[in-house]
Write a protein that holds these residues in place. Structure first.
Motif, mmCIF file in Angstrom:
data_model
loop_
_atom_site.group_PDB
_atom_site.id
_atom_site.type_symbol
_atom_site.label_atom_id
_atom_site.label_comp_id
_atom_site.label_asym_id
_atom_site.label_seq_id
_atom_site.Cartn_x
_atom_site.Cartn_y
_atom_site.Cartn_z
ATOM 1 N N ASN A 132 -29.597 -44.195 94.218
ATOM 2 C CA ASN A 132 -29.876 -44.091 92.779
ATOM 3 C C ASN A 132 -28.580 -43.805 92.042
ATOM 4 O OD1 ASN A 132 -32.941 -42.718 93.622
ATOM 5 N ND2 ASN A 132 -32.803 -44.371 92.147
ATOM 6 N N GLN A 134 -31.368 -44.570 84.532
ATOM 7 C CA GLN A 134 -31.576 -44.454 85.981
ATOM 8 C C GLN A 134 -31.624 -45.860 86.575
ATOM 9 O OE1 GLN A 134 -35.100 -42.150 87.051
ATOM 10 N NE2 GLN A 134 -35.427 -43.440 88.847
ATOM 11 N N TYR A 135 -30.845 -46.078 87.650
ATOM 12 C CA TYR A 135 -30.791 -47.376 88.329
ATOM 13 C C TYR A 135 -31.159 -47.191 89.798
ATOM 14 C CZ TYR A 135 -27.970 -48.501 84.200
ATOM 15 O OH TYR A 135 -27.530 -48.660 82.913
ATOM 16 N N GLU A 136 -31.723 -48.228 90.410
ATOM 17 C CA GLU A 136 -32.054 -48.152 91.836
ATOM 18 C C GLU A 136 -30.785 -48.066 92.678
ATOM 19 O OE1 GLU A 136 -34.972 -47.433 92.791
ATOM 20 O OE2 GLU A 136 -35.819 -47.785 90.808
ATOM 21 N N GLN A 147 -27.500 -52.691 90.429
ATOM 22 C CA GLN A 147 -28.382 -52.860 89.272
ATOM 23 C C GLN A 147 -27.662 -52.420 87.997
ATOM 24 O OE1 GLN A 147 -31.829 -50.313 89.036
ATOM 25 N NE2 GLN A 147 -33.098 -51.934 88.183
ATOM 26 N N LEU A 148 -26.851 -51.380 88.123
ATOM 27 C CA LEU A 148 -26.056 -50.910 86.990
ATOM 28 C C LEU A 148 -25.121 -52.025 86.515
ATOM 29 C CD1 LEU A 148 -24.349 -47.621 86.327
ATOM 30 C CD2 LEU A 148 -22.825 -49.491 86.805
ATOM 31 N N TYR A 162 -29.563 -53.526 83.781
ATOM 32 C CA TYR A 162 -30.958 -53.187 83.482
ATOM 33 C C TYR A 162 -31.389 -51.922 84.209
ATOM 34 C CZ TYR A 162 -30.884 -58.008 81.894
ATOM 35 O OH TYR A 162 -30.544 -59.166 81.255
ATOM 36 N N PRO A 163 -31.593 -50.824 83.464
ATOM 37 C CA PRO A 163 -32.026 -49.597 84.144
ATOM 38 C C PRO A 163 -33.472 -49.700 84.607
ATOM 39 C CG PRO A 163 -31.892 -49.235 81.767
ATOM 40 C CD PRO A 163 -31.400 -50.631 82.022
ATOM 41 N N ALA A 164 -33.791 -48.981 85.699
ATOM 42 C CA ALA A 164 -35.173 -48.902 86.171
ATOM 43 C C ALA A 164 -35.975 -47.997 85.242
ATOM 44 C CB ALA A 164 -35.190 -48.356 87.591
#
Length: 305
Positions: A87, A103-105, A109-110, A114-116
């Motif tokens: 994370n 928050q990102y997986e 992803q960061l 696109y944040p989760a």
């Protein structure tokens, strides 16, 4: 019969040549240290040591709006379920009402942007001194000399405490400004807060914090002027400072060892690739420095003795 050979005369070398020689022999020694550290199996994971070397920055992502000119991004070195070490967390800190924690997986992803999930903090955050540790975001609420713990699972503030006498909102920032008066840090030994006070006359003061209650366990007063350095971080109970936030060829210029209460000058090369370093933190699980350099989220590999 020839006489005994004349003893060879000892000619002292001119001083300038001796100095040059010692300078030339310094480089291979540090390289030797790097090579032996790399060459030993399991050496990278074993315990603590002193910082020897900082590598070139690796870019993970870039902020796309002015809010991300400076900010803070991190992973939790000691995560609490359901969170993991993958994370990744980020706060863009330009603006007066900074409340969004992305928050990102994982870091990839960061990079895609696109944040989760987006957490909205109950209190706006000041500057780039925040850290994530043991399932909490530790941050300085805006215009206060307090430190707060925001629980990532409960999504609420579970602890808040004043740091006695700490300068805030521009009294004792790092050299770049940005209200960086109160800076949190994590290393192998736990949670720290880096600040200054009127009593310390602007020198860096370090306190070890209890991560649950934020109580101060112990405090050290250094002789390093906080405004005179660009940023700082801790590794294995030693504070390291950076000489400049904008010079492309900066250095890690001081170390203060809390075990001995002494500081020493250093000159470890450190690259500010994008010329505006606003955040720098060590992650003891990743053995890397995380930094924010003018819109860019970067990491630096490190080597310890």
């Amino acid at each position: 019969v020839p006489g005994p050979a004349a003893a060879p005369r000892w000619e002292p070398q001119p001083l300038s040549y001796q100095e040059l020689q010692s300078e030339r022999s310094e480089v291979p020694v540090s390289r030797l240290l790097e090579e032996t550290a790399l060459g030993r199996p399991g050496k990278e994971d074993s315990g603590c040591g002193q910082l020897l070397w900082v590598g070139e920055p690796v870019v993970f992502g870039r902020a796309d709006s002015i809010a991300g000119k400076y900010g803070v991004w991190m992973k939790d070195p000691e995560p609490v379920p359901p969170f993991t070490r993958d994370n990744t967390w980020r706060v863009d800190t330009v603006g007066t009402e900074v409340r969004q924690l992305f928050q990102y997986e994982e870091a990839e992803q960061l990079a895609r942007g696109y944040p989760a999930k987006v957490h909205i903090l109950p209190r706006p955050l000041e500057s780039t001194g925040a850290v994530i540790y043991r399932g909490g975001l530790f941050f300085q609420p805006r215009q206060s000399r307090s430190v707060a713990r925001y629980d990532l699972r409960a999504e609420s503030i579970t602890a808040e405490r004043e740091i006695p006498g700490a300068g805030y909102h521009g009294q004792y920032p790092y050299s770049w400004g940005g209200y960086t008066d109160i800076d949190l840090a994590v290393d192998e030994t736990g949670l720290w807060v880096i600040y200054s006070t009127e009593k310390a006359r602007g020198a860096i003061v370090l306190s070890k914090l209890d991560p649950e209650t934020l109580e101060i366990r112990r405090t050290w007063e250094t002789n390093i002027r906080k405004r005179g350095v660009a940023n700082s971080f801790l590794i294995c109970g030693t504070l390291y400072t950076v000489s400049s936030y904008s010079a492309p060829n900066a250095t890690i210029n001081f170390a203060y060892d809390t075990a001995t209460g002494t500081s020493r000058a250093l000159s470890i090369p450190f690259e500010n690739r994008f010329r505006y370093l606003s955040m720098l933190d060590y992650n003891p699980a990743e053995r890397q420095l995380f930094a924010w350099d003018s819109f860019n989220m970067v990491t630096y590999p490190v080597r310890l003795s």
